[in-house]
Structures are given as C-alpha cells and as structure tokens.
Scaffold this active site. Structure first.
Site, PDB file in Angstrom:
ATOM      1  N   ASP A  67      -2.044  -3.852  13.455  1.00  0.00           N
ATOM      2  CA  ASP A  67      -3.308  -4.343  14.026  1.00  0.00           C
ATOM      3  C   ASP A  67      -3.105  -5.611  14.854  1.00  0.00           C
ATOM      4  O   ASP A  67      -3.696  -5.773  15.924  1.00  0.00           O
ATOM      5  CB  ASP A  67      -4.320  -4.652  12.910  1.00  0.00           C
ATOM      6  CG  ASP A  67      -4.735  -3.411  12.138  1.00  0.00           C
ATOM      7  OD1 ASP A  67      -4.229  -2.323  12.456  1.00  0.00           O
ATOM      8  OD2 ASP A  67      -5.566  -3.552  11.233  1.00  0.00           O
ATOM      9  N   THR A 105       4.425  -9.106   1.399  1.00  0.00           N
ATOM     10  CA  THR A 105       5.087 -10.257   0.789  1.00  0.00           C
ATOM     11  C   THR A 105       5.251 -10.071  -0.712  1.00  0.00           C
ATOM     12  O   THR A 105       6.313 -10.320  -1.279  1.00  0.00           O
ATOM     13  CB  THR A 105       4.262 -11.537   1.043  1.00  0.00           C
ATOM     14  OG1 THR A 105       4.071 -11.684   2.450  1.00  0.00           O
ATOM     15  CG2 THR A 105       4.975 -12.756   0.477  1.00  0.00           C
ATOM     16  N   GLY A 140      14.105  -9.044  -3.288  1.00  0.00           N
ATOM     17  CA  GLY A 140      15.425  -9.661  -3.229  1.00  0.00           C
ATOM     18  C   GLY A 140      15.415 -11.167  -3.319  1.00  0.00           C
ATOM     19  O   GLY A 140      16.006 -11.754  -4.227  1.00  0.00           O
ATOM     20  N   GLY A 141      14.722 -11.809  -2.402  1.00  0.00           N
ATOM     21  CA  GLY A 141      14.717 -13.262  -2.441  1.00  0.00           C
ATOM     22  C   GLY A 141      14.477 -13.879  -1.083  1.00  0.00           C
ATOM     23  O   GLY A 141      13.965 -13.241  -0.159  1.00  0.00           O
ATOM     24  N   GLU A 179       5.877 -11.309   9.937  1.00  0.00           N
ATOM     25  CA  GLU A 179       6.445 -10.088  10.513  1.00  0.00           C
ATOM     26  C   GLU A 179       5.844  -9.749  11.871  1.00  0.00           C
ATOM     27  O   GLU A 179       6.506  -9.130  12.712  1.00  0.00           O
ATOM     28  CB  GLU A 179       6.236  -8.922   9.528  1.00  0.00           C
ATOM     29  CG  GLU A 179       6.974  -7.655   9.909  1.00  0.00           C
ATOM     30  CD  GLU A 179       6.887  -6.571   8.834  1.00  0.00           C
ATOM     31  OE1 GLU A 179       6.405  -6.872   7.727  1.00  0.00           O
ATOM     32  OE2 GLU A 179       7.318  -5.446   9.113  1.00  0.00           O
ATOM     33  N   LEU A 190      11.001 -13.696   3.971  1.00  0.00           N
ATOM     34  CA  LEU A 190      10.223 -14.690   3.220  1.00  0.00           C
ATOM     35  C   LEU A 190      10.417 -16.073   3.827  1.00  0.00           C
ATOM     36  O   LEU A 190       9.471 -16.859   3.934  1.00  0.00           O
ATOM     37  CB  LEU A 190      10.630 -14.689   1.735  1.00  0.00           C
ATOM     38  CG  LEU A 190      10.259 -13.447   0.918  1.00  0.00           C
ATOM     39  CD1 LEU A 190      10.598 -13.661  -0.554  1.00  0.00           C
ATOM     40  CD2 LEU A 190       8.784 -13.106   1.068  1.00  0.00           C
ATOM     41  N   GLY A 243      -1.481 -12.152   3.678  1.00  0.00           N
ATOM     42  CA  GLY A 243      -0.219 -12.102   2.945  1.00  0.00           C
ATOM     43  C   GLY A 243       0.382 -13.495   2.828  1.00  0.00           C
ATOM     44  O   GLY A 243      -0.320 -14.503   2.873  1.00  0.00           O
ATOM     45  N   LYS A 257      -7.630  -7.701   5.259  1.00  0.00           N
ATOM     46  CA  LYS A 257      -8.113  -6.320   5.266  1.00  0.00           C
ATOM     47  C   LYS A 257      -8.319  -5.786   3.851  1.00  0.00           C
ATOM     48  O   LYS A 257      -9.270  -5.093   3.575  1.00  0.00           O
ATOM     49  CB  LYS A 257      -7.082  -5.482   6.019  1.00  0.00           C
ATOM     50  CG  LYS A 257      -7.498  -4.123   6.390  1.00  0.00           C
ATOM     51  CD  LYS A 257      -6.711  -3.612   7.583  1.00  0.00           C
ATOM     52  CE  LYS A 257      -5.219  -3.565   7.374  1.00  0.00           C
ATOM     53  NZ  LYS A 257      -4.520  -2.938   8.509  1.00  0.00           N
ATOM     54  N   ARG A 298      21.885  -4.203   6.959  1.00  0.00           N
ATOM     55  CA  ARG A 298      21.078  -3.052   6.573  1.00  0.00           C
ATOM     56  C   ARG A 298      21.106  -1.933   7.604  1.00  0.00           C
ATOM     57  O   ARG A 298      21.101  -0.749   7.244  1.00  0.00           O
ATOM     58  CB  ARG A 298      19.627  -3.492   6.346  1.00  0.00           C
ATOM     59  CG  ARG A 298      19.452  -4.244   5.053  1.00  0.00           C
ATOM     60  CD  ARG A 298      18.046  -4.778   4.920  1.00  0.00           C
ATOM     61  NE  ARG A 298      17.870  -5.417   3.617  1.00  0.00           N
ATOM     62  CZ  ARG A 298      16.764  -6.066   3.267  1.00  0.00           C
ATOM     63  NH1 ARG A 298      15.759  -6.186   4.116  1.00  0.00           N
ATOM     64  NH2 ARG A 298      16.665  -6.620   2.079  1.00  0.00           N
TER      65      ARG A 298
END
Lengths: 423, 566, 204
Positions: free
Chosen positions: B314, B143, B148-149, B470, B486, B113, B135, B376
């Site tokens: 993983d 990603t 949003g940004g 992440e 990001l 990613g 994978k 959130r």
C-alpha cells in the site's frame, strides 16, 4: 427501598410475610406478639414431621430455582453425623430484585425462626444468616435480631433436641452477585473468595468445610414458621390456580407504582402490572418483562396472561426466577437494556472460567456496537454464534443466564436489532 | 527403511499449488530421501554465486519483471503483480471525502509495525502531536514475526566498517553507501535506545556482553537477539511504549487509502478508511511518515510468503502516485527455509537461527549442496536449483529440500529445546518431532529488498513525506542480511521521526490539503494506455475477503470492490 | 472436508487446516482478528472455540488451532482495556524506583483473587497468575522469565475479573529489568563512536 414504604403494602389479603404487624424490625418481643415462635414450638413438638409438612405445603426455593424445599432438606437430613450447617442466603444482588432486603431489614425474625426450624429438621447445630453488607442497615438489623435469639431460652431447647450447643450468627456475605450461588456461599464461609465450584458434590453432601450444608433463600425460610403454625393446607390456599403460597414480586421499570408486592403465587402478570403496579407509566404501551435475575427468557405481550408461578412461567418458555419483574414499555430499546444487563454479567463474572468472562465481555462489546449504531449484520451473526457456543461453559449458571437474555431478546425482538444495524 | 539406491522418481504435479510455476522437474520420495540422509554428508561445494543467481533466483526468471509505464520511475522494472498496483487508479475520488470528518495532527504515521512505533515515539519525544494509523492492530506486523535478531557491530573483533562491508556486499553492492553507512554507524545507538525502552537482549556466558549469533553472509557474529523471538520482544515493548505515551493517538483497523497534498505538491496528510466506523476520515498533518512494510502478500512469482496478512505494498502505491521514486523494486528476498510441508503451514518461516546454530540443508540424495550460511539469495537459489534439477524431496505432493534438525541435535544435544523455541513450535504444529525427523523446506517470499528511494533522514522525493522500514529502499541493495531489517526500522524510524517532527513544527499542523494529484495521475494512466478500472491500494489480499464497497454500505453492495487482485 | 461454524457462518474446510484459514475459506472478512497468519506471535486472532461434544468453550489463537469437524468458533475483539495508567520510559530508568512505580501504575495487581482464569485463558500456557505474584512481590527477574514468551494477545487481561491486565504487569517487569542492562561491549563501542575512534569509510 423507598417503594417499600408506599401504600401498596396495604393490599390484602394475600400478605403472609409482609403483614403490617410483622414489620417489627429486630424486636423479638414484637415478633412474639405477632404470633412468632409458634412455628418453632410446633417443630420442637414434632421434629420428625417438619419435612412432611413442607412437602404437603409444596414450598419451593424462592431464590430463583424453584427446587422443592423438602427434597433439599431431606438430602441434608439424610447425611450422617451432627456436623451440619444451615445457611440463610441473604446475598441478594440481582438487578431488579429487592425482596430479601425487605424481609431481613423489616421482619428478620420469621427468617431466623425458619432457619432454626430448618436446623432442627436436618440436624444442624450451626446456623448462619448470610447477609449482603451493602444493603443499608439490613445486616446490623439482622445482627441485632440474632443477638436477641441467642438470649432466648428456646435455643437451649433446640440444643437439647440436637444433642449439643447451637451456634447462630449473622455473617456479612461478599455482596457480590456471584456470592449468592450456593457453592460460592460455601467458599465465602470457608474464608475464600466466593468462587462457584463444580457440582457435584452438592453442598447438601459436602458444604462448608466439608459439612453437609443446607442453603435456603431468605424468602423460602421466612415462609417456614407460618407453614408450621397454620399448616400445609392453609399455605396451599394462599396461592391461586393450584400454585401454593405467596410470592414477593419486585416490580420495577415502566409502571406507575413500582415496588415490592406480596401476592398469591399464580397471580397473572397482567394483574401484577395493571392492578398492583397501577398500569404502565404515563399510559405507554407494554413491551416486555425481564424476569428475575434478569437472566431468563423475556416475556412479551403474548405472555401477559401467564400466571406467575414456577410451572406456569416455565410452561411458557421462561422462568419466574427471583420474582423480579423489570417492565419495559414501547419506546424503550430492548437492545440497550440487554446491553446493560450483559455488561452487569460481564462485570460480575468471577473470572474462574475464561469463556464466561471473555464471552460476556464479547457479547457486551457487540451489543454496544449495535446499540450505538455501528453494528453490522456480521456483528449480529457473531452474537448468535456466541449464544450457541457459550452455554455450559461455566461452573455456575451465570454465562447461561446471560446467553438466555440475549438469545431470547434476539428471538423475540430480532426485528428491533435488525433495524439498528448500520446501513 | 529401504536402502538408498536407484528409485523411480516421483513426478511433481504441475497443477499442484505447491509447485513453482517455472520449475518442471521430478522429485525424490520423502522416504527415499530420509534413507539417503542416513550417511554423513560431504562438505558442500562452493557456489558460483553470480551464475547461480542468474539461473535460479526467482527474480531472474523470464517474465519475472516488466517495465513501469507511468510515474516518477517509469521504465524501472518490477514484478507484474506489483506493477499492476503501482499503475492502478485510485480507490477514492473527491466526492468520497467531501463529507468526511477532518482530523488534524502534527505528524501522521501510516503503518503500525516496528518502524511506525519508532517514528511515532521519536516524533512525540520532539514535542509533536502524533497520530498512528494502522490497517490491523498496532504491532500486528512483520516486525513481530522476526525471529533471528538485529545486527549491530558491538563485538570487540567487529567494527562498523565490517558491518558496512558485509551489508553492501550481501546486497550485491546495489545499496546506497550513505544509507548503509548511516545504518551501521547508528546501530549501537539504536541498541542503546531499545534498551532504554525496555527491550531485553540475551547476554553471553560472561553475563557482561551481549550474546552474538552469526548471520548468513557476515564476516563475524553480529546478531543480537532475545532467544529466537527478537521481533516479538521488540514489538511488544514498542507497542506498549506507543500505546501508553501521551501525545500519541493510535487508530487501529484504519488503512490509508490516499495521500493528500497541497498546491506546492507537498504531502499534507491522508485519507483513512475506518473499519470501525465504515467511513472515510481526512487527516491533515504537518508531515507524513510511511511505515507500511512490504509486499509479500502479492505472492510475487507465485511464491508462498512468510509475511503477515497486511503486506500488500500500500505504501509504495500511495507514495508512487504522489511522485516518489522507487529503487530495486524488482528485487525480493526469498527466505530459504520456509515450511514446504504440511500444506496448511506452507510459507511459514523457520528462522535462520537454525542454520546459524549449525543445521544443514540436504537434498533428496542426502547431499549438502550449498554452504548454509551463504547470503540468503544464494542459499535460496541453490535450493531451487536442487529442486529444479530433480534432487528435491516430495512429501504428500509438497516439494522442498531437507533441513536436517536431527543432525543438528546429534551434533549439539539439547540445542533444539534450548535455542530454537520457534522452530519447535512450527514443528509441533506440523506434527513433526524435529529431533527425529527433518523439516521439509522451500524458499518463501520474505522481504522487499527495494522500495521508495529515501535520503538519510528518511525523506522521499515528495516534500513532507518520509519513509522508514521495509517500504524504503536503498539500504539492502538486492539482498538483505539477517538482522538488518530490525536495525533499519529502528535507525531510519528514528531519523524519519525526528525529521518529520522538525518539518511539522516549522509548518504547523493541517493546512490546505486536497486530492488534486489524483486527476493528474488518471491523465497519466490514460495517456499511457492503462486501464482505469483497476484500483489500488489493495488494502487486503484476496484471502481476506474484504470488499470496500460492501463495507462502506452493507445494505447496497451487490459486488466486490474493484481492487485489483494480486 | 470438515464442517465448521464461525461467527455465524457455516463453512467447509479441508482437513488439517487452521481455524483462521477455515475462516478465510468461509468467506469471512479477515480484517480484524488476524495478523501473522500462523506464526502465533501477534496475538490478534484470539477466539473462543467449542469442539464438538466438549463440555465447555476454550480460548485459543485461531492461527494455531487445527479446525475440527463440528467446531464452533467466535472471534474475540481486540479488547479495549480498562484505562491503563500511562507511563513512558522514564518510569523504567531508575531501577531502584521501578518496583514502587509498578505498584502505583498497577494498583489492581495486588488484588489478585487467585481465580486462575488468566492461566486457563492463556493460549501459550504461561503461568500468568504466578507471574503477577512474582511481579507484585518485587521479583522482576522471575516475572520476566514467566512472561518471556507472552505474545500480548490480551486474553488474560480480558479474563481477569480484577482488571489487573496481567500481561502488561509482566511487560512492565520485563521492561524495567531490561532498561537497567548495561552491556560492556556496547558501552565500549558507543565510546569509540562518540570519540571518533571508529567510523566508516564509504566505498562506492
């Protein structure tokens, strides 16, 4: 081309188009000395009777489709007005086919004369010799031959009969596989990329710049002066088992003597391979034949007795096509040959129809995976799915031809594919 | 349309797949809710965030977590679905790799990613040979889905400090101050680097400055974006850069199944399974960077997810087994605006950009119930409260609250077509005209807030093993702000790439590497009374119908591989 | 329930579902042609579908296509493109030279035969062929706009008979244009950071 100079051309008595005295190159006097011009003369004498002679002769389109020639001519003749075009299709680019290049390179006058007779029959004043420029000296030879005809007074007679000057020219085709398709021929002659177009309208109704256009394969036209000279009955008697005339067979692959053979239409496949091709190479066992294109259903050992004519081959589930016979022996991988052919189709796909371009690439990718030993049953299932999903997805028949080869090879050699799967 | 008023509540079917396991309440019918929305709503009440989160956040529910029993973070709580994977047996044994081909590289990046591409590009720029294994295909990741940004404090009225404070506060002050400082301090440089790679950012009306949007939980507008396809823009640029960069090799369809280590316990590579070759390949490397993303496809707490198909934790599993420590792995982000209806699109994301531009959330009574640009976790908890207390909206058996897109369009005509392309796309697939009809939304599992504990250079507790993106923990605390994901993958991808390149140069490629830690791990499982028949990493979630045993030997695979189900 | 046929397997799927979810329901392994599972941005789930009774097949993204009764589906591999000339960000750095570089890197881009196959293949409905023309004529701004919502599914590249790789041409134009961006606010902030005028006080 090498093969064409070999001794197999000496086989008699079938030869109509390839008789030694006809192999005069661009020499028009040579062609006249061999009896050339008589057919055109007869045509001028009985213009209205030309199409009837062809109908009685049973001449069919030898570019692969086998469509009755007289019907095509009738369709163009029926169109109103003097602005019509005759095109001799000499684009020949199919793998395994090498007949038109022989005719146009070694004996072009009979083809040109056939085209002029066609112009007379359908009422066209524009005649185009459309020739693949990638075939060595074939195009220059045709151009020389065309120049000779232009200087021949017979063109004035033709003009008088047609009510206006006749233009005869040699034009380089695109040389692309797809460029031989009728509507692609039209597109190219109009100055565009040779994209096949949707039909209808057919070129007979609206062809080059909207003019009714007759497009015939070079081999088809080559027969025409002989038919007019010797008559329909004579032509019919050249064939076997009821099939009329002779056919040029491009024999290649695993045979002792590959080459171009002119044989009676209806000659059995076994005879072509055994008697003319000298049998299988190095005594190998026969396995299969990819016929004309190679976009047709494979012929196998069960089909060795099939008479090679349009109807007989079709009755056995395949097509004669261009008369190309690519012979494969035991020990040769069918999946590999099929992969090669499908890769050719993928490369040749013109791009207009994404299912054709992407579908052939996907077929090639999956086939290659199986051929290289990494294929799984899922890949085979995916190939079958594509074979069911793709046909009819193109403006021309390219995708259908590619699918036919793959599907028929799966049907007839499924076990060979299975044996190559991983695991 | 009927007038608002008392109506017979519709019971949520408890057996319905769209019901949330621990919520048992009735809901208001769609048609009645629409009628109730006709009137303009009052301003929403200010929430008591801590109380709201304690009562209604999914992570706070009874049985939402359990303590880990083995490994470097034994005792730490995490969701049972994740614990089952973290404490599972390995997929492979020495015998599986005995005959495997061996490939050597300086730096091995696991995960294709955004973070993986940044790390690879940084490591190759430092002169190292890089192998990226992924994978799916390079870039098929979370990603690319980010809409949003990206946050970076570039505005004149903004500051690094404000970004720092917002991030730490948004994360319930659970984040690591050093990591957060690193994140915000290198934000502007990260944007510069992205521009250098050819990433487009929208400019404001002046044409000179970057356009900035407001994110939930932030004090000033700080979100930089490319329309509402920022992740797509970032990913396609970085994917192209990675694919075309000499010195980087990419293996698609090649999940990692185990890490390799040397006698000193240092990570020295990984065992890869090639879905092309149906074989294991051993990769020896001077350093390894994990950029494997999150765990949404474990459907923590039975939530639908916005994540791509590969988000199966993983990386956490592999690193934990080799001795890495974890943090905040009990904390997940549930994005407030996931699609609740139609069922086929359930869990898909509607970008926060909608609320950022002024779209309101309304319950079945037509009321606003939370300030829409709260963090959130607060918004999601408030939505679950509305649903749990019977003010949710039911449509064809799916339950949620309303995202009032018609109201937004009335307030700002044309905004949906101009600025919310992706929302329009989702609406179109739903068969909804968002100008006329609100969207039914429900929180969707979106992000793994915690992860593998890292230092500021991405180093984990295991020498030679780095993390970015992440999979790493400590930056977002217990709740991530929009736009920080990001930024994190760029900042820490670069740091991990540089650090790994430095280490690999010092160590040289390859070297002895083995699976010795596997035996220790199994002993630990047995000692803790854990079963050995559960296997991990999962590689693919159940919906993917993947069976490693069958894939390795299609001709003799009688049953599914023993990968544990989520 | 509806019946579909996917990569050689027949399956029943609930009405209203996508082709991708129908593939999952059919028990097909979703390990290659899949990524974002429905958002339509990763471009991995490219497929050919033939709707019941349709005259031709069409190219789609499976996650964005509603499964229909009688539909037949073939997933298309991630195409290995004809080897594309590598370049790195230094090719983008000099905005004045970017056009020249593009013509060097994508020599086929000028051979477009205008078959429009790319336009027909694009599941996002972009004017791909126009975009290529814009790029090859040096109008990177227009090309960047044309390709703004490209998801790089490579269907246009697979469909292109001249191996132009239209989406990659478009991406080059976008990257070259973007690399010349010099936002004032960003420059100022970077200056403040470099000079130490702005830093962060960590608070526990």
């Amino acid at each position: 081309m090498d093969a064409l100079t070999r001794d197999q051309l000496a086989i008699e008595p079938a030869r109509v188009l390839t008789a030694p005295d006809l192999l005069v190159g661009s020499s028009l006097p040579g062609w006249h000395a061999a009896g050339g011009g008589i057919g055109l003369r007869r045509a001028l004498e009985d213009r209205a009777g030309i199409i009837g002679v062809l109908e009685r002769a049973g001449l069919r389109g030898l570019g692969g489709a086998g469509f009755p020639t007289h019907r095509k001519w009738e369709a163009v003749a029926a169109q109103p007005g003097p602005e019509k075009v005759v095109v001799c299709n000499g684009n020949e680019d199919e793998p395994g086919t090498f007949k038109d290049r022989f005719l146009l390179g070694r004996t072009p006058h009979q083809v040109i004369e056939g085209a002029l007779i066609a112009a007379l029959a359908v009422g066209a004043r524009q005649v185009v010799m459309y020739v693949n420029p990638h075939l060595g000296s074939v195009l220059p030879t045709v151009a020389e031959a065309v120049a000779a005809w232009r200087a021949d007074p017979v063109l004035l007679e033709l003009a008088a009969a047609l009510g206006g000057p006749v233009t005869l020219e040699a034009r380089a085709s695109s040389g692309r596989y797809i460029g031989g398709e009728e509507t692609a021929v039209v597109a190219w002659l109009e100055g565009s990329f040779p994209f096949p177009r949707r039909k209808p309208p057919f070129p007979a109704e609206s062809g080059v710049h909207g003019k009714p256009t007759l497009i015939n394969n070079a081999e088809t036209l080559a027969h025409v002066p002989h038919i007019l000279r010797h008559g329909a009955a004579w032509f019919r008697s050249r064939g076997r088992g009821g099939a009329p005339g002779t056919k040029l067979f491009s024999l290649s692959g695993d045979v002792q003597r590959p080459g171009l053979y002119e044989l009676p239409m209806g000659t059995p496949l076994a005879e072509l391979i055994e008697e003319h091709g000298g049998g299988m190479l190095m005594g190998r066992a026969f396995k299969a034949v990819f016929t004309g294109g190679p976009s047709n259903t494979l012929l196998t050992a069960d089909h060795l007795d099939v008479p090679l004519d349009f109807d007989s081959v079709r009755a056995r589930g395949s097509r004669l096509g261009t008369g190309a016979m690519i012979v494969v022996s035991e020990g040769t991988s069918i999946p590999r040959r099929v992969t090669e052919f499908v890769e050719f189709f993928a490369e040749s796909s013109c791009g207009q129809c994404p299912p054709c371009k992407t579908g052939t690439y996907q077929l090639a990718t999956l086939l290659h995976r199986i051929d290289s030993g990494h294929g799984t049953r899922a890949d085979l299932d995916s190939i079958r799915q594509l074979c069911g999903l793709l046909p009819g997805s193109g403006r021309c028949g390219l995708i259908d031809g590619a699918v036919t080869v793959v599907a028929s090879s799966l049907e007839r050699f499924g076990a060979e594919y299975e044996s190559m799967l991983r695991g | 349309m009927s007038a608002p008023g008392p109506m017979p509540p519709t019971a949520i079917q408890r057996t319905d797949a769209t019901a949330i396991r621990w919520i048992d309440a009735t809901a208001i019918r769609w048609i009645d809710a629409l009628a109730a929305c006709a009137a303009a709503p009052a301003d929403p009440p200010a929430p008591d965030a801590p109380a709201l989160l304690r009562r209604w956040h999914p992570d706070a529910q009874p049985n939402a977590t359990e303590p880990l029993r083995v490994g470097a973070s034994a005792g730490m709580r995490c969701p049972p679905a994740l614990a089952a994977l973290l404490q599972a047996n390995t997929l492979i044994d020495d015998v599986d790799v005995a005959g495997a081909a061996v490939v050597e590289t300086d730096v091995l990046v696991i995960g294709g990613g955004g973070g993986g591409c940044v790390a690879a590009l940084t490591a190759v720029a430092a002169g190292r040979k890089v192998l990226v294994v992924t994978k799916f295909g390079l870039g098929d990741s979370n990603t690319v889905m980010a809409e949003g940004g990206i946050q970076a404090a570039v505005g004149a009225e903004d500051s690094l400090q404000a970004h720092y404070d917002d991030t730490l506060a948004g994360g319930q002050r659970a984040g690591d101050p050093t990591l957060v400082r690193t994140l915000v301090s290198e934000g502007p440089a990260a944007i510069r680097w992205l521009i250098g790679q050819g990433m487009t950012f929208d400019l404001d009306e002046s044409g000179h400055n970057l356009r900035r949007k407001r994110a939930g939980g932030t004090s000033v507008p700080r979100i930089l974006s490319t329309r509402d396809v920022t992740g797509l823009e970032l990913m396609r640029v970085l994917r192209e850069a990675t694919l075309l960069r000499p010195g980087i090799t990419v293996w698609n369809r090649s999940p990692a199944v185990e890490l390799l280590s040397d006698a000193a316990g240092r990570c020295r590579g990984a065992v890869i399974y090639s879905l092309y070759l149906h074989r294991f390949v051993t990769v020896r490397a001077g350093a390894v960077i994990l950029t494997t993303g999150g765990a949404g496809r474990l459907h923590i707490n039975d939530f639908p997810t916005s994540n791509h198909l590969g988000a199966t934790a993983d990386g956490l599993v592999l690193a934990y087994r080799l001795g890495a420590t974890l943090r905040e792995v009990d904390s997940f982000q549930y994005h407030p605006t996931g699609v609740a209806w139609p069922r086929a699109l359930r869990g898909q994301l509607i970008s926060e950009a909608a609320r950022s531009l002024g779209a309101q959330l309304r319950n079945g009574r037509g009321e606003r119930f939370v300030p829409e640009l709260s963090p959130r976790d607060v918004v999601a908890a408030a939505m679950l409260r509305e649903i749990g207390e019977g003010r949710g909206v039911e449509r064809d058996g799916c339950v949620g609250v309303l995202l009032d897109t018609p109201g937004l369009e009335r307030a700002r005509p044309g905004v949906l077509a101009q600025s919310l392309v992706s929302l329009g796309h989702v609406a179109h697939k739903s068969g909804v005209d968002p100008v006329r009809e609100p969207m039914l939304v429900c929180p969707t599992l979106h992000y793994q807030n915690g992860g593998i504990a890292i230092a500021a250079d991405g180093a984990t507790g295991v020498p030679g093993l780095f993390c970015a993106g992440e999979v790493a923990g400590g930056i977002h605390g217990r709740n991530r702000l929009m736009g920080n994901a990001l930024l994190e993958l760029v900042v820490f991808g670069r740091r991990a790439g540089a650090a790994a390149a430095g280490l690999a140069q010092a160590a040289g490629p390859g070297g002895r590497a083995n699976l010795d830690h596997v035996q220790d791990w199994r002993r630990a499982l047995v000692a803790a009374g854990l079963p050995l028949d559960a296997r991990a990493p999962l590689l693919f979630p159940e919906i993917a119908n993947f069976d490693l045993t069958a894939d390795r030997a299609p001709h003799r695979a009688p049953h599914r591989a023993a990968a544990v189900a989520a | 329930m509806i019946g579909v046929e996917i990569d050689g397997r027949s399956a029943q799927a609930p009405e209203g579902t996508t082709v991708l979810l129908a593939a999952a329901a059919a028990g097909l392994p979703l390990t290659g042609n899949v990524g974002c599972m429905g958002q339509g941005v990763c471009g991995a789930c490219r497929a050919l579908v033939r709707r019941d009774g349709a005259a031709t097949a069409e190219t789609v993204l499976a996650c964005e296509t509603r499964a229909e009764d009688g539909m037949r589906v073939s997933f298309l591999d991630r195409f290995t493109l004809p080897r594309q000339a590598p370049y790195d960000e230094t090719a983008l750095a000099d905005g004045w030279a970017a056009y020249e570089r593009m013509l060097e890197l994508f020599p086929n881009a000028q051979n477009c035969r205008h078959c429009s196959g790319c336009d027909r293949a694009c599941p996002k409905g972009l004017s791909v062929q126009t975009g290529v023309m814009q790029a090859t004529s040096g109008d990177f701004g227009a090309a960047a706009e044309t390709f703004a919502l490209c998801v790089m599914c490579n269907l246009c590249a697979a469909a292109c008979p001249e191996s132009i790789a239209p989406n990659h041409v478009g991406l080059f134009a976008r990257r070259a244009l973007a690399a010349s961006q010099r936002p004032t606010d960003l420059i100022r902030r970077l200056h403040q950071i470099v000079t130490g005028a702005m830093a962060v006080e960590t608070t526990p």
